[in-house]
Write a protein that holds these residues in place. Sequence first.
Motif, PDB file in Angstrom:
ATOM      1  N   GLY A  52      45.995  72.181  40.117  1.00 47.59           N
ATOM      2  CA  GLY A  52      46.428  73.526  40.480  1.00 47.59           C
ATOM      3  C   GLY A  52      46.904  73.637  41.913  1.00 47.59           C
ATOM      4  N   VAL A  53      46.202  72.973  42.834  1.00 50.35           N
ATOM      5  CA  VAL A  53      46.592  73.023  44.244  1.00 50.35           C
ATOM      6  C   VAL A  53      47.931  72.318  44.445  1.00 50.35           C
ATOM      7  CG1 VAL A  53      46.011  72.184  46.561  1.00 50.35           C
ATOM      8  CG2 VAL A  53      44.247  73.271  45.145  1.00 50.35           C
ATOM      9  N   VAL A  54      48.081  71.129  43.913  1.00 50.65           N
ATOM     10  CA  VAL A  54      49.336  70.391  44.103  1.00 50.65           C
ATOM     11  C   VAL A  54      50.485  71.109  43.401  1.00 50.65           C
ATOM     12  CG1 VAL A  54      50.553  68.206  43.698  1.00 50.65           C
ATOM     13  CG2 VAL A  54      48.178  68.179  44.508  1.00 50.65           C
ATOM     14  N   ARG A  55      50.228  71.682  42.245  1.00 43.96           N
ATOM     15  CA  ARG A  55      51.279  72.431  41.536  1.00 43.96           C
ATOM     16  C   ARG A  55      51.763  73.605  42.389  1.00 43.96           C
ATOM     17  NH1 ARG A  55      52.510  71.828  36.620  1.00 43.96           N
ATOM     18  NH2 ARG A  55      50.468  71.041  35.960  1.00 43.96           N
ATOM     19  N   ALA A  56      50.846  74.283  43.065  1.00 42.57           N
ATOM     20  CA  ALA A  56      51.221  75.410  43.918  1.00 42.57           C
ATOM     21  C   ALA A  56      52.033  74.957  45.128  1.00 42.57           C
ATOM     22  CB  ALA A  56      49.972  76.162  44.368  1.00 42.57           C
ATOM     23  N   LEU A  57      51.690  73.786  45.662  1.00 44.25           N
ATOM     24  CA  LEU A  57      52.377  73.276  46.857  1.00 44.25           C
ATOM     25  C   LEU A  57      53.698  72.577  46.544  1.00 44.25           C
ATOM     26  CD1 LEU A  57      49.295  71.812  48.770  1.00 44.25           C
ATOM     27  CD2 LEU A  57      50.469  73.991  49.192  1.00 44.25           C
ATOM     28  N   ALA A  58      53.813  72.018  45.350  1.00 43.22           N
ATOM     29  CA  ALA A  58      55.014  71.251  44.969  1.00 43.22           C
ATOM     30  C   ALA A  58      55.311  71.488  43.495  1.00 43.22           C
ATOM     31  CB  ALA A  58      54.785  69.769  45.249  1.00 43.22           C
ATOM     32  N   PRO A  59      55.857  72.658  43.167  1.00 44.81           N
ATOM     33  CA  PRO A  59      56.022  73.043  41.768  1.00 44.81           C
ATOM     34  C   PRO A  59      56.955  72.152  40.944  1.00 44.81           C
ATOM     35  CG  PRO A  59      56.916  74.722  43.236  1.00 44.81           C
ATOM     36  CD  PRO A  59      56.258  73.709  44.090  1.00 44.81           C
ATOM     37  N   GLY A  60      57.754  71.308  41.558  1.00 44.04           N
ATOM     38  CA  GLY A  60      58.689  70.484  40.795  1.00 44.04           C
ATOM     39  C   GLY A  60      58.101  69.208  40.220  1.00 44.04           C
ATOM     40  N   LEU A  61      56.864  68.899  40.563  1.00 44.37           N
ATOM     41  CA  LEU A  61      56.265  67.656  40.091  1.00 44.37           C
ATOM     42  C   LEU A  61      55.691  67.820  38.684  1.00 44.37           C
ATOM     43  CD1 LEU A  61      54.333  66.527  43.302  1.00 44.37           C
ATOM     44  CD2 LEU A  61      56.593  65.788  42.518  1.00 44.37           C
ATOM     45  N   GLU A  62      55.648  66.726  37.938  1.00 43.50           N
ATOM     46  CA  GLU A  62      55.001  66.722  36.624  1.00 43.50           C
ATOM     47  C   GLU A  62      53.546  66.318  36.843  1.00 43.50           C
ATOM     48  OE1 GLU A  62      55.152  64.170  32.538  1.00 43.50           O
ATOM     49  OE2 GLU A  62      57.040  64.516  33.572  1.00 43.50           O
ATOM     50  N   LEU A  63      52.638  67.240  36.600  1.00 41.73           N
ATOM     51  CA  LEU A  63      51.226  67.032  36.910  1.00 41.73           C
ATOM     52  C   LEU A  63      50.365  67.244  35.678  1.00 41.73           C
ATOM     53  CD1 LEU A  63      51.159  69.162  40.182  1.00 41.73           C
ATOM     54  CD2 LEU A  63      51.472  66.684  40.006  1.00 41.73           C
ATOM     55  N   ASP A  64      49.246  66.546  35.661  1.00 42.07           N
ATOM     56  CA  ASP A  64      48.258  66.745  34.618  1.00 42.07           C
ATOM     57  C   ASP A  64      46.915  66.341  35.198  1.00 42.07           C
ATOM     58  OD1 ASP A  64      47.145  67.398  32.164  1.00 42.07           O
ATOM     59  OD2 ASP A  64      48.007  65.708  31.081  1.00 42.07           O
ATOM     60  N   SER A  65      45.861  66.669  34.471  1.00 44.71           N
ATOM     61  CA  SER A  65      44.523  66.255  34.872  1.00 44.71           C
ATOM     62  C   SER A  65      43.737  65.905  33.626  1.00 44.71           C
ATOM     63  CB  SER A  65      43.832  67.363  35.675  1.00 44.71           C
ATOM     64  OG  SER A  65      43.685  68.536  34.895  1.00 44.71           O
ATOM     65  N   CYS A  66      42.698  65.107  33.826  1.00 46.28           N
ATOM     66  CA  CYS A  66      41.866  64.691  32.706  1.00 46.28           C
ATOM     67  C   CYS A  66      40.516  64.241  33.238  1.00 46.28           C
ATOM     68  CB  CYS A  66      42.536  63.581  31.908  1.00 46.28           C
ATOM     69  SG  CYS A  66      42.730  62.051  32.832  1.00 46.28           S
ATOM     70  N   GLY A  67      39.621  63.947  32.311  1.00 47.05           N
ATOM     71  CA  GLY A  67      38.310  63.448  32.664  1.00 47.05           C
ATOM     72  C   GLY A  67      38.063  62.100  32.020  1.00 47.05           C
ATOM     73  N   THR A  68      37.176  61.337  32.602  1.00 49.52           N
ATOM     74  CA  THR A  68      36.827  60.056  31.999  1.00 49.52           C
ATOM     75  C   THR A  68      35.912  60.264  30.801  1.00 49.52           C
ATOM     76  OG1 THR A  68      35.008  59.764  33.571  1.00 49.52           O
ATOM     77  CG2 THR A  68      37.130  58.753  34.135  1.00 49.52           C
ATOM     78  N   GLY A  69      35.191  61.373  30.773  1.00 49.15           N
ATOM     79  CA  GLY A  69      34.331  61.703  29.644  1.00 49.15           C
ATOM     80  C   GLY A  69      34.965  62.776  28.779  1.00 49.15           C
ATOM     81  N   GLY A  70      34.531  62.855  27.543  1.00 49.76           N
ATOM     82  CA  GLY A  70      35.138  63.784  26.601  1.00 49.76           C
ATOM     83  C   GLY A  70      34.301  65.004  26.257  1.00 49.76           C
ATOM     84  N   TRP A  71      33.254  65.286  27.034  1.00 51.95           N
ATOM     85  CA  TRP A  71      32.340  66.384  26.713  1.00 51.95           C
ATOM     86  C   TRP A  71      33.009  67.742  26.673  1.00 51.95           C
ATOM     87  CZ3 TRP A  71      31.756  63.344  31.119  1.00 51.95           C
ATOM     88  CH2 TRP A  71      30.932  62.231  30.964  1.00 51.95           C
ATOM     89  N   HIS A  72      34.032  67.958  27.479  1.00 51.54           N
ATOM     90  CA  HIS A  72      34.609  69.301  27.632  1.00 51.54           C
ATOM     91  C   HIS A  72      36.020  69.427  27.064  1.00 51.54           C
ATOM     92  CE1 HIS A  72      31.238  70.430  30.130  1.00 51.54           C
ATOM     93  NE2 HIS A  72      31.419  69.339  30.849  1.00 51.54           N
ATOM     94  N   VAL A  73      36.448  68.467  26.250  1.00 57.20           N
ATOM     95  CA  VAL A  73      37.815  68.481  25.710  1.00 57.20           C
ATOM     96  C   VAL A  73      38.119  69.845  25.088  1.00 57.20           C
ATOM     97  CG1 VAL A  73      39.327  67.500  23.932  1.00 57.20           C
ATOM     98  CG2 VAL A  73      37.966  65.990  25.383  1.00 57.20           C
ATOM     99  N   GLY A  74      39.255  70.405  25.486  1.00 57.56           N
ATOM    100  CA  GLY A  74      39.702  71.692  24.970  1.00 57.56           C
ATOM    101  C   GLY A  74      39.198  72.898  25.736  1.00 57.56           C
ATOM    102  N   GLU A  75      38.240  72.696  26.635  1.00 56.64           N
ATOM    103  CA  GLU A  75      37.681  73.813  27.403  1.00 56.64           C
ATOM    104  C   GLU A  75      38.526  74.137  28.633  1.00 56.64           C
ATOM    105  OE1 GLU A  75      33.586  73.189  28.476  1.00 56.64           O
ATOM    106  OE2 GLU A  75      33.075  72.506  26.450  1.00 56.64           O
TER     107      GLU A  75
END
Length: 147
Positions: free
Chosen positions: A23-46
């Motif tokens: 969210g921070v990088v997207r706000a500072l540089a909106p033209g980049l393709e960004l995503d995030s993820c976790g190494t664990g799957g406990w919260h998938v979809g949340e």
Amino acid sequence: MSTPERILFVCLGNICRSPAAEGVVRALAPGLELDSCGTGGWHVGEAPYGPMQAAAQARGYDLSRLRARQFSVSDFSLFDLILCMDGQNLADVEVLRPEGAHVPVRLFTDYAPEAGADAVPDPYYTRDFDGALDLIEVCARGLLAKA
């Protein structure tokens, strides 16, 4: 050096640090393709953790549309740079690296040596959401200054 166009942020559960970094990088540089993820799957979809969303929103970052997902081996071919929030996240990602995958995997804090931190502390456990965001903002500015 130019900023990679496709950046993935990785933390443990993908509900605090990595979505905040996205969210921070997207706000500072909106033209980049960004995503995030976790190494664990406990919260998938949340959605990101409520207190992290509130702290981010207070600074003008909207994380409400983000949803947790787990890191996948295919991420090595989808991104130009993978940035991990701590050394354990980095080790967990590297274990999955397929042969021939050359995408750099680094600590996000590598972009903020002046902060003197080797990890972004997990506010899910520390409860210091503003402190995590302070460090994430410094790292984000360092990352984008490399452009």
